[in-house]
Enzyme design. Structure first.
Site, PDB file in Angstrom:
ATOM      1  N   ASP A 181      -6.776   4.331  -4.789  1.00  0.00           N
ATOM      2  CA  ASP A 181      -7.634   4.294  -3.270  1.00  0.00           C
ATOM      3  C   ASP A 181      -8.328   5.229  -2.705  1.00  0.00           C
ATOM      4  OD1 ASP A 181      -7.617   1.973  -0.993  1.00  0.00           O
ATOM      5  OD2 ASP A 181      -7.711   3.550  -0.349  1.00  0.00           O
ATOM      6  N   LYS A 216       0.768  -1.503  -0.177  1.00  0.00           N
ATOM      7  CA  LYS A 216      -0.017  -0.214  -0.189  1.00  0.00           C
ATOM      8  C   LYS A 216       1.043   0.695   0.124  1.00  0.00           C
ATOM      9  CE  LYS A 216      -4.848   0.365   0.482  1.00  0.00           C
ATOM     10  NZ  LYS A 216      -5.920   0.411  -0.093  1.00  0.00           N
TER      11      LYS A 216
HETATM   12  P1  NDP Z   1     -12.472   7.729  -2.850  1.00  0.00           P
HETATM   13  O1  NDP Z   1     -11.996   8.655  -2.811  1.00  0.00           O
HETATM   14  O2  NDP Z   1     -13.484   7.163  -4.641  1.00  0.00           O
HETATM   15  O3  NDP Z   1     -14.166   8.023  -2.324  1.00  0.00           O
HETATM   16  C1  NDP Z   1     -13.959   8.408  -0.764  1.00  0.00           C
HETATM   17  C2  NDP Z   1     -15.387   8.448  -0.345  1.00  0.00           C
HETATM   18  O4  NDP Z   1     -15.334   8.527   1.115  1.00  0.00           O
HETATM   19  C3  NDP Z   1     -15.860  10.203   0.104  1.00  0.00           C
HETATM   20  O5  NDP Z   1     -17.271   9.714  -0.449  1.00  0.00           O
HETATM   21  C4  NDP Z   1     -14.813  10.268   1.163  1.00  0.00           C
HETATM   22  O6  NDP Z   1     -15.912  12.236   1.374  1.00  0.00           O
HETATM   23  C5  NDP Z   1     -15.266   9.760   2.322  1.00  0.00           C
HETATM   24  N1  NDP Z   1     -14.753  10.092   3.147  1.00  0.00           N
HETATM   25  C6  NDP Z   1     -13.397   9.473   2.596  1.00  0.00           C
HETATM   26  N2  NDP Z   1     -12.423   9.880   4.144  1.00  0.00           N
HETATM   27  C7  NDP Z   1     -13.450   9.810   5.029  1.00  0.00           C
HETATM   28  C8  NDP Z   1     -13.435  10.519   6.318  1.00  0.00           C
HETATM   29  N3  NDP Z   1     -12.426  10.087   6.943  1.00  0.00           N
HETATM   30  N4  NDP Z   1     -14.620  10.869   7.033  1.00  0.00           N
HETATM   31  C9  NDP Z   1     -16.082  11.100   5.939  1.00  0.00           C
HETATM   32  N5  NDP Z   1     -15.629  10.965   4.565  1.00  0.00           N
HETATM   33  C10 NDP Z   1     -14.882  10.145   4.494  1.00  0.00           C
HETATM   34  O7  NDP Z   1     -12.220   5.941  -2.285  1.00  0.00           O
HETATM   35  P2  NDP Z   1     -12.967   4.856  -2.360  1.00  0.00           P
HETATM   36  O8  NDP Z   1     -14.470   4.372  -2.812  1.00  0.00           O
HETATM   37  O9  NDP Z   1     -12.257   4.657  -3.884  1.00  0.00           O
HETATM   38  O10 NDP Z   1     -12.779   4.390  -1.204  1.00  0.00           O
HETATM   39  C11 NDP Z   1     -13.691   3.849   0.187  1.00  0.00           C
HETATM   40  C12 NDP Z   1     -13.277   3.019   0.720  1.00  0.00           C
HETATM   41  O11 NDP Z   1     -12.871   1.528   0.078  1.00  0.00           O
HETATM   42  C13 NDP Z   1     -11.881   3.197   1.701  1.00  0.00           C
HETATM   43  O12 NDP Z   1     -11.564   2.280   2.737  1.00  0.00           O
HETATM   44  C14 NDP Z   1     -10.708   2.171   0.793  1.00  0.00           C
HETATM   45  O13 NDP Z   1      -9.277   1.825   0.978  1.00  0.00           O
HETATM   46  C15 NDP Z   1     -11.929   1.262   0.361  1.00  0.00           C
HETATM   47  N6  NDP Z   1     -11.842   0.333  -1.083  1.00  0.00           N
HETATM   48  C16 NDP Z   1     -11.648   0.865  -2.453  1.00  0.00           C
HETATM   49  C17 NDP Z   1     -11.102  -0.203  -3.546  1.00  0.00           C
HETATM   50  C18 NDP Z   1     -11.093   0.993  -5.154  1.00  0.00           C
HETATM   51  O14 NDP Z   1     -11.108  -0.178  -5.768  1.00  0.00           O
HETATM   52  N7  NDP Z   1     -11.117   2.108  -5.279  1.00  0.00           N
HETATM   53  C19 NDP Z   1     -10.964  -1.298  -3.050  1.00  0.00           C
HETATM   54  C20 NDP Z   1     -11.288  -1.901  -2.330  1.00  0.00           C
HETATM   55  C21 NDP Z   1     -11.150  -0.881  -0.954  1.00  0.00           C
HETATM   56  P3  NDP Z   1     -15.113  12.740   0.582  1.00  0.00           P
HETATM   57  O15 NDP Z   1     -15.620  13.096  -0.681  1.00  0.00           O
HETATM   58  O16 NDP Z   1     -16.214  14.366   0.809  1.00  0.00           O
HETATM   59  O17 NDP Z   1     -13.478  13.157   0.528  1.00  0.00           O
HETATM   60  O1  2IT Z   2      -8.020  -1.519  -1.251  1.00  0.00           O
HETATM   61  C1  2IT Z   2      -8.151  -2.405  -2.116  1.00  0.00           C
HETATM   62  O2  2IT Z   2      -8.384  -3.488  -2.142  1.00  0.00           O
HETATM   63  C2  2IT Z   2      -7.889  -1.130  -3.145  1.00  0.00           C
HETATM   64  N1  2IT Z   2      -7.520  -0.528  -3.065  1.00  0.00           N
HETATM   65  C3  2IT Z   2      -7.633  -1.684  -4.819  1.00  0.00           C
HETATM   66  C4  2IT Z   2      -5.617  -2.168  -4.889  1.00  0.00           C
HETATM   67  C5  2IT Z   2      -5.669  -2.764  -6.205  1.00  0.00           C
HETATM   68  O3  2IT Z   2      -4.364  -3.413  -6.492  1.00  0.00           O
HETATM   69  O4  2IT Z   2      -6.718  -3.161  -6.692  1.00  0.00           O
END
Ligand code: NDP
Ligand code: 2IT
Length: 451
Positions: free
Chosen positions: A166, A126
């Site tokens: 992420d 990461k």
């Molecule tokens: P994005 O940046 O696309 O979206 C994040 C969302 O969460 C936004 O709505 C953001 O609000 C909100 N957010 C982030 N931090 C906070 C906080 N501290 N308090 C309140 N709201 C918050 O990220 P992702 O959708 O990609 O990721 C979301 C989660 O999923 C994370 O935990 C990530 O690790 C996990 N994840 C992501 C993957 C991926 O493929 N992208 C794969 C597997 C897991 P705002 O818009 O106001 O910032």
């Molecule tokens: O938390 C996760 O699994 C991710 N942010 C995606 C990682 C990846 O390599 O696609």
């Protein structure tokens, strides 16, 4: 068991002050793999627990860049290469002001076991930065990405370490990072996943995490002989990549997702959240969620300032299924109590470790179906693995091919977890099943590879 308490104690002693979430993630895993460790002595003889909780290497670097006023800005950059027993280090990059080495260690540690569950040959890592893309111009994001890659390119490669997105890192950032990697190395290879489609991205990678969350929840309901999500009220937190495609898939299968949230508050729309509008607000306009009510005046926006103490507004809405898809520790004991008293039947983690330890324990104790992140959100990294295969073979799979493989992967993960949990005496405990199945795969590879 000694090895578990000794390891936790030594992590506590070496805690540099930012490791609370890392400790939380490790403790949850170690406590739940105890039945495996006491059944097989080989894991202790090979000191697997001690070796697994220390990253292979942690790279920290300075990122200096010029903002639009030509002022110099400085951020911290990181890449944690945690474990490559099963394949190249693999895991996302997070750009958010809260990023520090402890948060990235928690995410990297979780990623090792998650990636093992996918069945794809990938290790765990990461990275990221405390850079905040919010409020920055496209040019500033580009300049930051170029400066960040100015150091990162020395440590990554298609068979070495393959970052992805992420929080705060989506298609725009991956595009700029890829352009920078190419400029520094002259190499055109699958070194990042989540790339835009016209230079090596995989169809369906954008949708994969959210869609996979719903495929996993549906499998879980099926194996418990419970009714499906169709016509059920669901609550979702977040409004980024994972939340939007979780909502989109819920609607496709006839469920009614009534909430979404961001760092400013949450929306309750009893007619069902419009995920197309979220894409415009969050990926194009990049604004706060209150703007949703300009288009849907009957939807209600509640600011975080109005939340009950220690609780998060989204989880006060009655639902059948809850899908936390924003960030770590966003579903607390108080939230879990609210959800349970409102009749929740299934909780599926889309974000990484969104549920606090005491809330998880309560769900398990009350017999609520609980899908842990490292299983439920593994569809994203699985499709990243498919992107690596396509890049390596210079091939291109259709959306349907990727979607079918994603569904198959989520089904296999679910079946593997249920079997493992059954083998260790508690078939409904998906937390234990996921942790043991993931740990066992990595540990057996580490033993076979020697030290
Ligand atoms: P994005 O940046 O696309 O979206 C994040 C969302 O969460 C936004 O709505 C953001 O609000 C909100 N957010 C982030 N931090 C906070 C906080 N501290 N308090 C309140 N709201 C918050 O990220 P992702 O959708 O990609 O990721 C979301 C989660 O999923 C994370 O935990 C990530 O690790 C996990 N994840 C992501 C993957 C991926 O493929 N992208 C794969 C597997 C897991 P705002 O818009 O106001 O910032
Ligand atoms: O938390 C996760 O699994 C991710 N942010 C995606 C990682 C990846 O390599 O696609």
């Amino acid at each position: 068991m000694n090895v578990i308490s000794e390891t936790l104690q030594s992590l506590k002693l070496s805690n540099c002050g930012t490791d609370t979430t890392f400790f939380q993630a490790v403790e949850e895993v170690l406590v739940s793999i105890e039945p495996l460790l006491s059944s097989y002595s080989k894991y202790q003889e090979n000191a697997i627990v001690k070796r697994l909780v220390i990253p292979d290497r942690q790279i920290q670097f300075k990122v200096s860049w010029l903002d639009d006023k030509n002022d110099i800005q400085v951020n911290n950059g990181y890449r944690i290469q945690f474990n490559n027993a099963l394949g190249p280090y693999k895991g996302g990059l997070r750009f958010h002001p809260s990023v520090n080495s402890g948060i990235l260690k928690f995410l990297g540690f979780e990623q090792i076991l998650k990636n093992a569950l996918t069945g794809v040959a990938i290790g765990g890592g990461k990275g990221g930065s405390d850079f905040d893309p919010k409020g920055k111009s496209d040019k500033e994001v580009m300049k930051f990405c170029r400066a960040f890659m100015g150091e990162l390119y020395k440590h990554i490669g298609a068979t070495i370490d393959v970052p992805a997105g992420d929080i705060g890192v989506g298609g725009r950032e991956i595009g700029y990072l890829y352009g920078a990697y190419k400029a520094y190395t002259s190499r055109y290879e699958g070194v990042l996943t989540g790339k835009p489609l016209f230079f090596g991205g995989s169809l369906m990678r954008t949708e994969a995490t959210g869609y996979g969350v719903i495929y996993f929840a549906s499998e879980m309901l099926k194996s418990e002989n419970k009714s499906s999500l169709e016509h059920k009220i669901c609550t979702v937190s977040g409004s980024g990549n994972v939340a939007i495609y979780t909502i989109e898939k819920l609607k496709q299968i006839g469920a009614v997702p009534v909430t979404c949230s961001d760092s400013t508050g949450f929306i309750y729309d009893k007619n069902g959240i419009d995920s197309e509008l979220l894409k415009v607000l969050k990926f194009e306009k990049r604004v706060g969620l209150e703007e949703y009510t300009n288009i849907y005046p009957n939807a209600k926006f509640t600011s975080i300032n109005e939340y009950e103490d220690g609780a998060h507004g989204v989880w006060s809405i009655p639902c059948f299924g809850a899908f936390p898809c924003a960030t770590q520790n966003e579903l607390t004991l108080k939230d879990a109590t609210n959800l349970i008293s409102n009749g929740v039947e299934i909780v599926t983690e889309g974000a990484n470790m969104p549920t606090t330890q005491d809330a998880t324990a309560l769900f398990l104790k009350e017999g609520i179906l609980f899908a842990p992140a490292k299983a439920a959100n593994a569809g994203g990294v699985a499709v990243s693995g498919f992107e690596m295969s396509q890049n390596a073979s210079m091939g291109k799979w259709t959306s349907l091919e990727v979607d079918l493989k994603l569904q198959e992967t989520m089904r296999e993960i679910s079946q593997n977890i249920v079997k493992t949990a059954n083998d260790f005496g508690d078939g409904r405990n998906y937390v234990m099943g996921a942790n043991i199945a993931g740990f066992k795969k990595v540990a057996d590879a580490m033993i076979a590879e020697g030290i």
